[in-house]
Design a protein around this motif. Sequence first.
Motif, PDB file in Angstrom:
ATOM      1  N   ARG A 115       0.806  -1.215   0.000  1.00 40.69           N
ATOM      2  CA  ARG A 115       0.000   0.000   0.000  1.00 40.69           C
ATOM      3  C   ARG A 115       0.846   1.275   0.000  1.00 40.69           C
ATOM      4  NH1 ARG A 115      -2.969  -2.944   3.659  1.00 40.69           N
ATOM      5  NH2 ARG A 115      -2.508  -1.554   5.393  1.00 40.69           N
ATOM      6  N   VAL A 116       2.148   1.163   0.224  1.00 45.53           N
ATOM      7  CA  VAL A 116       3.011   2.348   0.137  1.00 45.53           C
ATOM      8  C   VAL A 116       4.051   2.218  -0.971  1.00 45.53           C
ATOM      9  CG1 VAL A 116       2.705   2.836   2.596  1.00 45.53           C
ATOM     10  CG2 VAL A 116       4.693   1.525   1.853  1.00 45.53           C
ATOM     11  N   ALA A 117       4.101   1.081  -1.654  1.00 43.02           N
ATOM     12  CA  ALA A 117       5.077   0.869  -2.722  1.00 43.02           C
ATOM     13  C   ALA A 117       4.588   1.497  -4.023  1.00 43.02           C
ATOM     14  CB  ALA A 117       5.321  -0.626  -2.918  1.00 43.02           C
ATOM     15  N   ALA A 118       5.514   1.730  -4.933  1.00 45.96           N
ATOM     16  CA  ALA A 118       5.139   2.247  -6.246  1.00 45.96           C
ATOM     17  C   ALA A 118       4.353   1.215  -7.038  1.00 45.96           C
ATOM     18  CB  ALA A 118       6.392   2.663  -7.015  1.00 45.96           C
ATOM     19  N   ARG A 119       4.650  -0.058  -6.794  1.00 45.17           N
ATOM     20  CA  ARG A 119       3.996  -1.119  -7.558  1.00 45.17           C
ATOM     21  C   ARG A 119       4.025  -2.404  -6.752  1.00 45.17           C
ATOM     22  NH1 ARG A 119       6.248  -3.568 -13.293  1.00 45.17           N
ATOM     23  NH2 ARG A 119       4.477  -4.939 -13.755  1.00 45.17           N
ATOM     24  N   THR A 120       2.996  -3.222  -6.901  1.00 39.13           N
ATOM     25  CA  THR A 120       2.942  -4.515  -6.221  1.00 39.13           C
ATOM     26  C   THR A 120       2.667  -5.614  -7.228  1.00 39.13           C
ATOM     27  OG1 THR A 120       2.064  -3.479  -4.225  1.00 39.13           O
ATOM     28  CG2 THR A 120       1.856  -5.864  -4.386  1.00 39.13           C
ATOM     29  N   LEU A 121       3.454  -6.666  -7.164  1.00 38.82           N
ATOM     30  CA  LEU A 121       3.202  -7.887  -7.941  1.00 38.82           C
ATOM     31  C   LEU A 121       2.614  -8.903  -6.976  1.00 38.82           C
ATOM     32  CD1 LEU A 121       6.614  -8.069  -9.868  1.00 38.82           C
ATOM     33  CD2 LEU A 121       4.454  -7.082 -10.678  1.00 38.82           C
ATOM     34  N   VAL A 122       1.354  -9.253  -7.158  1.00 41.06           N
ATOM     35  CA  VAL A 122       0.683 -10.194  -6.268  1.00 41.06           C
ATOM     36  C   VAL A 122       0.820 -11.589  -6.860  1.00 41.06           C
ATOM     37  CG1 VAL A 122      -1.462 -10.830  -5.115  1.00 41.06           C
ATOM     38  CG2 VAL A 122      -0.919  -8.414  -5.497  1.00 41.06           C
ATOM     39  N   ALA A 123       1.704 -12.382  -6.257  1.00 42.36           N
ATOM     40  CA  ALA A 123       1.976 -13.735  -6.752  1.00 42.36           C
ATOM     41  C   ALA A 123       2.746 -14.490  -5.685  1.00 42.36           C
ATOM     42  CB  ALA A 123       2.791 -13.684  -8.047  1.00 42.36           C
ATOM     43  N   GLU A 124       2.801 -15.802  -5.824  1.00 35.73           N
ATOM     44  CA  GLU A 124       3.630 -16.607  -4.939  1.00 35.73           C
ATOM     45  C   GLU A 124       5.104 -16.297  -5.215  1.00 35.73           C
ATOM     46  OE1 GLU A 124       2.463 -18.469  -2.488  1.00 35.73           O
ATOM     47  OE2 GLU A 124       0.427 -17.905  -3.082  1.00 35.73           O
ATOM     48  N   TYR A 125       5.926 -16.490  -4.202  1.00 35.93           N
ATOM     49  CA  TYR A 125       7.327 -16.108  -4.325  1.00 35.93           C
ATOM     50  C   TYR A 125       8.076 -16.891  -5.394  1.00 35.93           C
ATOM     51  CZ  TYR A 125       6.546 -13.516  -0.031  1.00 35.93           C
ATOM     52  OH  TYR A 125       6.055 -12.643   0.894  1.00 35.93           O
ATOM     53  N   GLU A 126       7.609 -18.083  -5.728  1.00 39.30           N
ATOM     54  CA  GLU A 126       8.299 -18.901  -6.736  1.00 39.30           C
ATOM     55  C   GLU A 126       7.619 -18.844  -8.098  1.00 39.30           C
ATOM     56  OE1 GLU A 126      10.197 -22.664  -4.929  1.00 39.30           O
ATOM     57  OE2 GLU A 126       8.500 -22.249  -3.605  1.00 39.30           O
ATOM     58  N   ASP A 127       6.705 -17.896  -8.273  1.00 42.86           N
ATOM     59  CA  ASP A 127       6.024 -17.734  -9.549  1.00 42.86           C
ATOM     60  C   ASP A 127       7.029 -17.231 -10.593  1.00 42.86           C
ATOM     61  OD1 ASP A 127       4.565 -16.000 -11.630  1.00 42.86           O
ATOM     62  OD2 ASP A 127       2.886 -17.042 -10.680  1.00 42.86           O
ATOM     63  N   ALA A 128       7.258 -18.019 -11.610  1.00 39.47           N
ATOM     64  CA  ALA A 128       8.313 -17.708 -12.582  1.00 39.47           C
ATOM     65  C   ALA A 128       8.049 -16.403 -13.317  1.00 39.47           C
ATOM     66  CB  ALA A 128       8.459 -18.858 -13.574  1.00 39.47           C
TER      67      ALA A 128
END
Length: 363
Positions: A52-65
Amino acid sequence: MSHPPSSTPLPPGAAIGVLGGGQLGRMLALAAARLGFDTVVLTPEADSPAGRVAARTLVAEYEDADALAELAACTGVVTFEFENVPARAVAELQALTARVAPGPLALATAQDRVTEKRFFQAQGIGTAGFCPVDGPADIVAHLERLGAPALLKTRREGYDGKGQTWVEGARDAEAAFDRIGRAPAILEARVAFRRELSVIAARGWSGEIAAYPLTENQHEGGVLRRSIAPAQADAATHAAALKIARTTLERLDYVGVAGIELFETAEGLLVNEFAPRVHNSGHWTLDACEVDQFEQHVRAVAGWSLGPTTPFAAAHMHNLLGEAAEDWAALASDPAARLWLYGKREIEPGRKMGHVTRLSALG
């Protein structure tokens, strides 16, 4: 994005990737923004405190290629806010030629408590006596040497008192192993310590090292409740802690801020645990130091020079756990209090919701 060599500082306007969306990632993103960086957070949580404070968020599992490929492509360096990031995610980022700091050696060392203890002993740094445990029979066999009670911890993924229990004696071995979920474990001898301390230190890509003054910590139920800094300690104790920090960071080829938890005993300092990230016991630096631990971490991973670690005030930091955060209005109206809330949506018992720091003149 072509990734600059480690000797090339990231310019303002570049993006820093953060694996993890919790409060440490949130404070890293705030520090990065102040220095002109964007932050890209990768987290499985759709509504994370850091996101919520970052410029951008990638919502995915940590091992998502696909997500890792996108993170590598859009950032100049990637770091992490907690030590249980899957090692395969870091390996994949490096295969994509992303700069990752701290590196995989530090992560692997901190993720397994037996590996961690063996690392410190190999450097001539003292720890509690310990033995690996794969079942109740190992507990019984090792209690005679380590003594009872002894502390049984999962080798991986325990934090804030989770995944650990005291073993009172051989008769308690089976039940104790059940209490930690019958996972591979480590049995640690009880340490007769005077107090718990920590040292927060940083290392840059060039090998430059900067350390903050020692912090005295008080835990309850395995969770840090309060930190007092700078800790009252003699010059020999400060020197011993700095030597431990320097040896640890250099041998791990570490880049970034790390927290090292220590036991002060009659015989000297013993290492309890090592955290390859910014650390709860360093939160006091946000309000009492010229450059706090979060800015220091950003500086380090971005290849900037490290900032001064000199405190301009003494600090008492208290964690706000669970419902304690509901006192925010009173805390916010206290002119002596510096209130930090982590933006977590749900209050849960024992959950770290924020912290408050009170400053006083240096003694």
